[in-house]
Design an enzyme around this catalytic site. Sequence first.
Site, short mmCIF file in Angstrom:
data_model
loop_
_atom_site.label_atom_id
_atom_site.label_comp_id
_atom_site.label_asym_id
_atom_site.label_seq_id
_atom_site.Cartn_x
_atom_site.Cartn_y
_atom_site.Cartn_z
N HIS A 41 7.67 -5.35 10.72
CA HIS A 41 7.63 -4.05 10.09
C HIS A 41 8.29 -4.18 8.74
O HIS A 41 9.04 -4.81 8.32
CB HIS A 41 8.24 -2.94 11.20
CG HIS A 41 7.57 -2.70 12.31
ND1 HIS A 41 8.06 -2.06 13.51
CD2 HIS A 41 6.52 -3.37 12.85
CE1 HIS A 41 7.24 -1.95 14.30
NE2 HIS A 41 6.27 -2.76 14.06
N GLU B 228 10.47 -1.98 7.50
CA GLU B 228 11.82 -1.83 7.40
C GLU B 228 12.38 -2.99 7.51
O GLU B 228 13.45 -3.51 6.91
CB GLU B 228 12.43 -0.72 8.27
CG GLU B 228 11.46 0.57 8.07
CD GLU B 228 10.53 0.73 9.07
OE1 GLU B 228 9.96 1.67 9.89
OE2 GLU B 228 9.48 -0.25 9.22
N CYS C 288 10.81 2.15 14.49
CA CYS C 288 10.89 1.84 15.80
C CYS C 288 12.40 1.63 16.15
O CYS C 288 13.18 1.58 15.48
CB CYS C 288 10.02 0.55 16.02
SG CYS C 288 10.49 -0.74 15.47
N CYS D 279 13.91 -1.75 14.37
CA CYS D 279 14.14 -1.37 12.98
C CYS D 279 15.33 -0.67 13.10
O CYS D 279 16.11 -0.71 12.08
CB CYS D 279 12.98 -0.96 12.46
SG CYS D 279 11.69 -2.11 12.00
#
Length: 351
Positions: free
Chosen positions: A268, A270, A296, A299
Site C-alpha cells: 500500500h 502508506e 487499512c 498500514c
Amino acid sequence: MPIKIGVTGTFCSGKDTFANYLIEKHHFTHLSLSDMLREELKKRDIPITRENLQIEGTKLRETEGNYALARRALTVLEDEKNYIISSIRNPLEIKELGQAKNFTLVSIEAPAEMRFERMIARGRKEAEPQTFKLFKEAEQKEMVSDNDSGQQIQKCMDMAQFSIPNDSTIEAFHKKIDQSFPKIEEAASHQRPTWDEYFLALTKTIGLRGTCNRGRAGCIIVKKKRILTTGYVGSPPEMAHCDEVGHWFKQTIHEDGSVTKHCIRTIHAEANAIAQAANSGVNVHAGTLYCKMEPCLDCTKLLISAGIKRVVCEMKYHAAKESREMLEEAGILLEVMQNSIEEYAGQKKLD
C-alpha cells in the site's frame, strides 16, 4: 462568484475611467479609498486638496497601520457584489485586500504629457498643479516616498498582475479593457487551495505511478508544510508488477462467512512511504500523512509505530472500523475530506 478588482496607476492615467466602464458594462460597485479620505477631511473642515489628501492618508497609515484604508473598505463590502476598488497607494493596502480572497490588482498607465492634459481638462477643485513641471514634481511625491506610510504607487504598480495602457482614445481603452477582462476575472476568481487540499492533490499525481490497476493511490508524509517522503501502490523493488504479470489474489473468509479476494503482490502507498523514509533515514515522527482513503489495519499499525500524529484522507474506506478505533486509542487525529466510501472491484459490501 463575487470578485474584487483593485486598480492603481499613475496620476490621471484613467483609473476612474476603468472603474466606470466596469460599473457600466459588468455592474461592478465602485469603492474609492481617496473618497474615504475626502470624507475624513470634510468632517474636520480641512480643504480638500491633493496635498491634504496625501497628508491625511499618511497620518492615517501611521496611526492605524499601512493597511488602514483597505481594512476600512473591507468592512463595508457586501458579499454578493462585485467591487472595483480604486486609489490604492500603499503595498500593505494590496496585501490586506488580498487576504479577503477573490482579489486581483490592475495597473493603468499612460504617457505623462497625455495625463497632464487630462488633469487640466477635468478641472477638479483640489488645487492640482497647473504646470507640467509642477505636475511631474507632485507625481514623484506619490510614486516613491522615504516614509513607508506614505504613498508608494510605483511599488503598487509593480505588484499588479495586469497592466493596461491608456494611451489613445477612450474607445481604444475600452477595447483593451474588454480584451483583458476575461483574464482579470479568472485571476480574481481563482481559489488558492488550502495546505490539505494542496497535498491531497499531489497524492493523486503520485498515485499515477502505481503498478496495480485495482488501487493507483498515492501517499505523502509532511512535516511543517515540507514533504518528507512519498509512496504509491506497487510491488517491492525488483519484483514483477501487477500491470505486467497480473494480480496475485488470495481469498479471505470473513466472520460472517463472506469471501473476498485481495491482491497480495503490492504494498500500500502508506507502507511504501514509511519504508522509503526508513530507507533514506528520514524522521517522520510527528508528521502528517496524506492518502486517498482511510488506511487499512496493517498500514494503521505502521503509521502509529512511525510516530505519525495526523492522517488526512480524501475518502472513507469500507473496512476502516478497526483502523479508526486504533487511531483514536493512539491519539492520532484522523480527518476525512469527503463523506463517501471509495469503491473498487471485489470490495466487501457492509450492511
